[in-house]
Design an enzyme around this catalytic site. Sequence first.
Site, PDB file in Angstrom:
ATOM      1  N   GLU A  18      84.264 111.922  40.942  1.00 44.53           N
ATOM      2  CA  GLU A  18      85.583 111.964  40.326  1.00 44.53           C
ATOM      3  C   GLU A  18      85.888 113.285  39.624  1.00 44.53           C
ATOM      4  OE1 GLU A  18      82.548 110.754  37.508  1.00 44.53           O
ATOM      5  OE2 GLU A  18      83.203 109.730  39.323  1.00 44.53           O
ATOM      6  N   ASP A  78      76.493 108.210  42.750  1.00 43.66           N
ATOM      7  CA  ASP A  78      77.274 108.328  41.524  1.00 43.66           C
ATOM      8  C   ASP A  78      78.303 109.459  41.621  1.00 43.66           C
ATOM      9  OD1 ASP A  78      78.064 107.773  38.967  1.00 43.66           O
ATOM     10  OD2 ASP A  78      76.211 108.422  38.002  1.00 43.66           O
ATOM     11  N   ASP A 119      80.967 102.933  33.626  1.00 41.43           N
ATOM     12  CA  ASP A 119      80.261 102.933  32.350  1.00 41.43           C
ATOM     13  C   ASP A 119      81.035 102.212  31.250  1.00 41.43           C
ATOM     14  OD1 ASP A 119      78.541 104.495  33.800  1.00 41.43           O
ATOM     15  OD2 ASP A 119      79.212 106.380  32.933  1.00 41.43           O
TER      16      ASP A 119
END
Length: 873
Positions: free
Chosen positions: A579, A576, A653
């Site tokens: 960024e 995950d 998400d």
Amino acid sequence: MATLKITQKHHRHLNNPFPSTPRSLPFIQGSLFANSRTLPSHQIFPVGRDFQLLWSSRNGGYLSISHQSQPTRALWSTIPGQAFVSAALAETEIEESRGSFAIKDGNVLVVCDHQTIEDIRVINKLDGNHLEEASDLDSSSRCSSFDQRKDLKDTQFPVLLITGKLFSKRKKRLPESSIYKHIDFDTTGPPTYASYWVLFDQKNLNQIGFQVRVGEPNFEFPRRASPTRLGKYQRLRLKLRRIRKRKLGWCRFFTRPRGFVAVSSSEEIETKVPEFTQFNRICLSYSSEANERFYGFGEQFSHMDFKGKRVPIFVQEQGIGRGDQPITFAINLVSYRAGGNWSTTYAPSPFYMTSEMRSLYLDGYDYSVFDLTRHDRVQIQIHSNSALGRILHGNSPAELIEHFTETIGRPPELPKWIISGAVVGMQGGTDVVRRIWDELQAYKVPISAFWLQDWVGQRETLIGSQLWWNWEVDTTRYKGWKQLVQDLGAQHIKVMTYCNPCLAPADEKPNRRRNHFEEAKKLDILVKDKHGKPYMVPNTAFNVGMLDLTHPDTASWFKQVLQEMADDGVRGWMADFGEGLPVDANLYSGEDPISAHNRYPELWAQINREFVEEWKANRVGKEREDPEEALVFFMRAGFRDSPKWGMLFWEGDQMVSWQANDGIKSAVVGLLSSGLSGYAFNHSDIGGYCAVNLPFIKYNRSEELLIRWMELNAFTTVFRTHEGNKPTCNSQFYSNQRTLSLFARCAKMYKAWYFYRSQLVKEASQKGLPICRHLFLHYPNDRHVHNLSYQQFLIGTEILVVPVLDKGKQNVKAYFPEGETYPWKHIWSGKLFTEQGSEAWVEAPLGYPAVFIKDGTSVGETFLENLRNFGIL
């Protein structure tokens, strides 16, 4: 002095719910002037063996690049009489809040918007015996950054060099003897000029590279400056001094400041100016057709065609809502700009292809903006004093993707196990997993893996239950962990986990064996702040340290963490984040953190991928070649070269909603736009992720939305569930008998085309073509296809999917494209649709998504046979 101002707004509790669009440079437009003494009126220059450049002085002069196989089709051309290179010096302001960034152009100090072409030169050789034609390359361009041997290494000769000047106008005419005697200058400050050069060189059969470099700015001053004119220069000097001395909090310069010498003679008044930096904006301008469609730019969620828009290329959180209301309003109010907008994305790419079969991409990692707001031209604004990229030749979208991924890289074939059945996303601990496993067995659900995000344990924070970011199994929550992994493995079901490149202090975790944050801190492999201490990055309700992926010891340390997972039998994980690197971070490499920010997700993917390959190489005997034992990871953040390192992507998400910018529709757009940008393997969380329970604003996953998302993901690369951020508020696949039954049905649909999916996975690793495809990829000449976004898509070339993406709908409108030789057959009714370029309404009740196959093909017939064998047709 050009400065960078960074403002951090992580902890602002009340914000503007409608933040303004970040200020940016306007579309820069200037004139082009050619040196008639050195340039012919019309000439074709070779570039390598397969490309050519046309120079024509008509209509003010223009350039055009084409492939020699199609010399009349322009791959790239400038606008007659218009500058195609310009430069500026501007302040930059960046506002940051928890992974969201707003990059703004501040004061613009200098703009050189006009351009001259002094010379176009063909360089045939660059070696010890043939340096004559390039020996004065540096001096002619006056760009000290050019290194002949490095920049032209391994290139295909001849290369083409264009040199000249960029300048701003002034009111005074140049001397009549000048070759530019008809130029009118007009500016309020002293005219500025700089040398530039543009280099074109063939990279391979289908790609031509370009390099643009601009030298330092120089001022020209009048021979006899009047007090009035001197007052203007004094004011400019004072302005520059004030900018230099202004205290801006976190502040640094783009490049090291360099001095310059004003152009002068014995008759001129010597005027000194403050030390000045290089240009920090390069603009490339070139022509476009009014009706040309632009696709790509990485994983984009709101649009497929970007004509008429300004597309920023910067990795960041996609945002919550992204313009969908009222959620964007609410999120922006409580967290600065966290709502995002149509352009915010985890995985952008400075790449596009067009409906005219033109394609271009930038190398490097500088922040850039593609301005497509003008009907007849494109302008790329790059935050640098140089630009590097490639122009692609191809006759179809599929060819362009193949040529693009040939350079940036393609993913390896996915392990067969992850595409063979459902990846069941679960939380709750060992007992919960075993209970749900029993229920799935009762419904005969084909299961590939259990993905256990909370394997590290959970803790209570101000916003609810959150994971412990300390990457080891929590043996209290998952008691009997190894036995659970073994029992699932005995039924050919893998266990997948979760990790990211951030570490939370774990001093208060009661049952930890290792404290990864303290280990990384002691090894000095965490990203540092301006004081040289570990940069504690705010993330939701707690702060974390980020791994410095530029440090040479980071990869080996984190691979040990992954090794412990694999030793326990784990065969996959979500990698995950990636960024959120702060743009004022201090990195071991010393590189510009703004560029490093875009590179960080690629480095994160590279570490994970290297571990996968090393783990396989260390296996022995049958285990080394056993595809059932292969590892896989999936991630959300990326940049241009991520398809080379990442094995599998997911879209992050999405909201648990029907909305267009951040709901189920955006999941389809992200899937297809990323596919056109080299991301061959992508998918979304079934049902979305973000639920919201505010007093007046509620977003909870309905049963209908969950089922429609199941139907959608049954026709993507991976069929994976997620409970979401608020599991108890969401409908789940295990909520009741109906959801379990329909989940089993969709998992069997997914399993029924496994044979074709395996073929497409192999093709993707060889050619870079995505599994899920926008119809433009195979029907580029059908103008109706250009208007499609989320309405429908292809699986390879053989299956057409028209998902239901609106609440309460029981039918959909399907479009059957022009240029197809087979009729399309509706899989549930068997009805044939033979008329090309036609639309038809098709029934699509729950559990029966509108899916079509090409009638009479082996893929279609095998798919139908498998559906019958599963008892769902």
